[in-house]
Design an enzyme around this catalytic site. Sequence first.
Site, PDB file in Angstrom:
ATOM      1  N   LEU A  33       0.806  -1.209   0.000  1.00  0.00           N
ATOM      2  CA  LEU A  33       0.000   0.000   0.000  1.00  0.00           C
ATOM      3  C   LEU A  33       0.847   1.271   0.000  1.00  0.00           C
ATOM      4  O   LEU A  33       1.919   1.336   0.600  1.00  0.00           O
ATOM      5  CB  LEU A  33      -0.924   0.000   1.218  1.00  0.00           C
ATOM      6  CG  LEU A  33      -1.844  -1.219   1.361  1.00  0.00           C
ATOM      7  CD1 LEU A  33      -2.739  -1.067   2.584  1.00  0.00           C
ATOM      8  CD2 LEU A  33      -2.686  -1.435   0.103  1.00  0.00           C
ATOM      9  N   GLY A  36      -1.863   6.490  -2.270  1.00  0.00           N
ATOM     10  CA  GLY A  36      -3.048   6.385  -3.114  1.00  0.00           C
ATOM     11  C   GLY A  36      -4.071   5.437  -2.519  1.00  0.00           C
ATOM     12  O   GLY A  36      -5.280   5.732  -2.511  1.00  0.00           O
ATOM     13  N   HIS A  37      -3.616   4.305  -2.009  1.00  0.00           N
ATOM     14  CA  HIS A  37      -4.530   3.365  -1.348  1.00  0.00           C
ATOM     15  C   HIS A  37      -5.135   3.993  -0.088  1.00  0.00           C
ATOM     16  O   HIS A  37      -6.331   3.826   0.191  1.00  0.00           O
ATOM     17  CB  HIS A  37      -3.790   2.085  -0.951  1.00  0.00           C
ATOM     18  CG  HIS A  37      -3.278   1.285  -2.096  1.00  0.00           C
ATOM     19  ND1 HIS A  37      -1.942   1.197  -2.397  1.00  0.00           N
ATOM     20  CD2 HIS A  37      -3.923   0.523  -3.026  1.00  0.00           C
ATOM     21  CE1 HIS A  37      -1.769   0.407  -3.451  1.00  0.00           C
ATOM     22  NE2 HIS A  37      -2.953  -0.004  -3.853  1.00  0.00           N
ATOM     23  N   GLN A  61      -5.652 -12.474 -12.733  1.00  0.00           N
ATOM     24  CA  GLN A  61      -5.552 -11.293 -13.584  1.00  0.00           C
ATOM     25  C   GLN A  61      -4.146 -11.055 -14.123  1.00  0.00           C
ATOM     26  O   GLN A  61      -3.910 -10.061 -14.815  1.00  0.00           O
ATOM     27  CB  GLN A  61      -6.039 -10.046 -12.837  1.00  0.00           C
ATOM     28  CG  GLN A  61      -5.140  -9.577 -11.704  1.00  0.00           C
ATOM     29  CD  GLN A  61      -5.814  -8.515 -10.864  1.00  0.00           C
ATOM     30  OE1 GLN A  61      -6.818  -8.770 -10.191  1.00  0.00           O
ATOM     31  NE2 GLN A  61      -5.294  -7.292 -10.893  1.00  0.00           N
ATOM     32  N   GLU A 150      -9.036   5.973  -9.647  1.00  0.00           N
ATOM     33  CA  GLU A 150      -9.260   6.355 -11.034  1.00  0.00           C
ATOM     34  C   GLU A 150      -8.010   6.213 -11.897  1.00  0.00           C
ATOM     35  O   GLU A 150      -8.086   6.376 -13.114  1.00  0.00           O
ATOM     36  CB  GLU A 150      -9.791   7.792 -11.094  1.00  0.00           C
ATOM     37  CG  GLU A 150     -11.195   7.914 -10.513  1.00  0.00           C
ATOM     38  CD  GLU A 150     -11.714   9.341 -10.471  1.00  0.00           C
ATOM     39  OE1 GLU A 150     -10.921  10.275 -10.786  1.00  0.00           O
ATOM     40  OE2 GLU A 150     -12.894   9.534 -10.120  1.00  0.00           O
ATOM     41  N   LYS A 151      -6.874   5.901 -11.287  1.00  0.00           N
ATOM     42  CA  LYS A 151      -5.680   5.653 -12.106  1.00  0.00           C
ATOM     43  C   LYS A 151      -5.926   4.494 -13.063  1.00  0.00           C
ATOM     44  O   LYS A 151      -5.527   4.533 -14.223  1.00  0.00           O
ATOM     45  CB  LYS A 151      -4.459   5.362 -11.226  1.00  0.00           C
ATOM     46  CG  LYS A 151      -3.187   5.080 -12.046  1.00  0.00           C
ATOM     47  CD  LYS A 151      -1.976   4.895 -11.155  1.00  0.00           C
ATOM     48  CE  LYS A 151      -2.036   3.599 -10.393  1.00  0.00           C
ATOM     49  NZ  LYS A 151      -1.799   2.422 -11.304  1.00  0.00           N
ATOM     50  N   GLN A 155     -10.299  -0.150 -15.772  1.00  0.00           N
ATOM     51  CA  GLN A 155     -10.731  -1.115 -14.755  1.00  0.00           C
ATOM     52  C   GLN A 155     -11.958  -0.607 -14.018  1.00  0.00           C
ATOM     53  O   GLN A 155     -12.916  -1.370 -13.777  1.00  0.00           O
ATOM     54  CB  GLN A 155      -9.599  -1.359 -13.766  1.00  0.00           C
ATOM     55  CG  GLN A 155      -9.997  -2.203 -12.559  1.00  0.00           C
ATOM     56  CD  GLN A 155      -8.839  -2.440 -11.621  1.00  0.00           C
ATOM     57  OE1 GLN A 155      -7.970  -3.259 -11.895  1.00  0.00           O
ATOM     58  NE2 GLN A 155      -8.803  -1.712 -10.511  1.00  0.00           N
ATOM     59  N   VAL A 178      -3.743   9.912  -6.953  1.00  0.00           N
ATOM     60  CA  VAL A 178      -2.804  10.552  -6.035  1.00  0.00           C
ATOM     61  C   VAL A 178      -1.425  10.525  -6.695  1.00  0.00           C
ATOM     62  O   VAL A 178      -0.981   9.480  -7.176  1.00  0.00           O
ATOM     63  CB  VAL A 178      -2.772   9.853  -4.670  1.00  0.00           C
ATOM     64  CG1 VAL A 178      -1.743  10.502  -3.746  1.00  0.00           C
ATOM     65  CG2 VAL A 178      -4.165   9.883  -4.029  1.00  0.00           C
TER      66      VAL A 178
END
Length: 283
Positions: A33, A36-37, A61, A150-151, A155, A178
């Site tokens: 983490l 951003g997380h 994935q 949103e990066k 996805q 972020v």
Amino acid sequence: MNTLHSIAQLRAALARARQENKRIGLVPTMGNLHDGHIALVAKALQRTDYVVVSIFVNPLQFGANEDLDSYPRTLAEDQRKLLDAGAHLIFAPNVSEIYPEGMDGHTLISVPVVSEGLCGASRPGHFNGVSTVVGKLLNIVQPDLAVFGEKDFQQLAVIRKMAHDLCLPVQIMGAPIVRAEDGLALSSRNGYLGEEQRRIAPRLYQTLQQIQQQLESGRRDFPAIIEEARLALIEAGFQPDYLDLREAETLQPVTSASQDIVILAAAFLGATRLIDNLRVSLA
């Protein structure tokens, strides 16, 4: 803050929270983490009473030549960060808990249209793996709200469509990217970058900003704009995977009438694949 590893333990803890009429939030992660997380956790805490953070490196994935084995796993450090952030519970299952009969022959969730092209083209099967594991996590936790960064713009679109199409009773919320002080979007994979690569990496976002400026100044020769930017990335030391303009809501190709646009990019610096995006309003 507890760390639970089994679905049964998790559901028992959530049953107690629901008995107290608590609104449940979920932040799905693969761990390792960063800030951003933590911003996702903060957003969930603003809107719910009880926040679950899942930490699971999902093999389904990852492609055959991707970094599953080397993907950083830092549970102890993640626990410290989440305790400080105010999360209530960590769900950190092992692979056999999520895929008890293995992954071969496992039911897959496939989301058409929005999963095609971009990362879907360069990482075949990736979004089937993402939508399947997120679908399982949403079913296991049954949150009122789930927050995603949103990066990973495509996805997020895939997850939103999946939740809508399957009538899942959950609100899917995006959280802004972020960035480091130099503009690089925070990512667990940034740790793979060497010193010189880390110096170059912010050029990806700078290139998106240059495209934004051209669009906002009225330029509309989209293919030429993209090709010039692609060549600039190569000159800077990147190996572009894709660079494209899409309708932000649908991810369909832009037209001269497009007003809400997203600039999407993926590029390699050495073996490290970086992604970024920038939304532009031309209304």
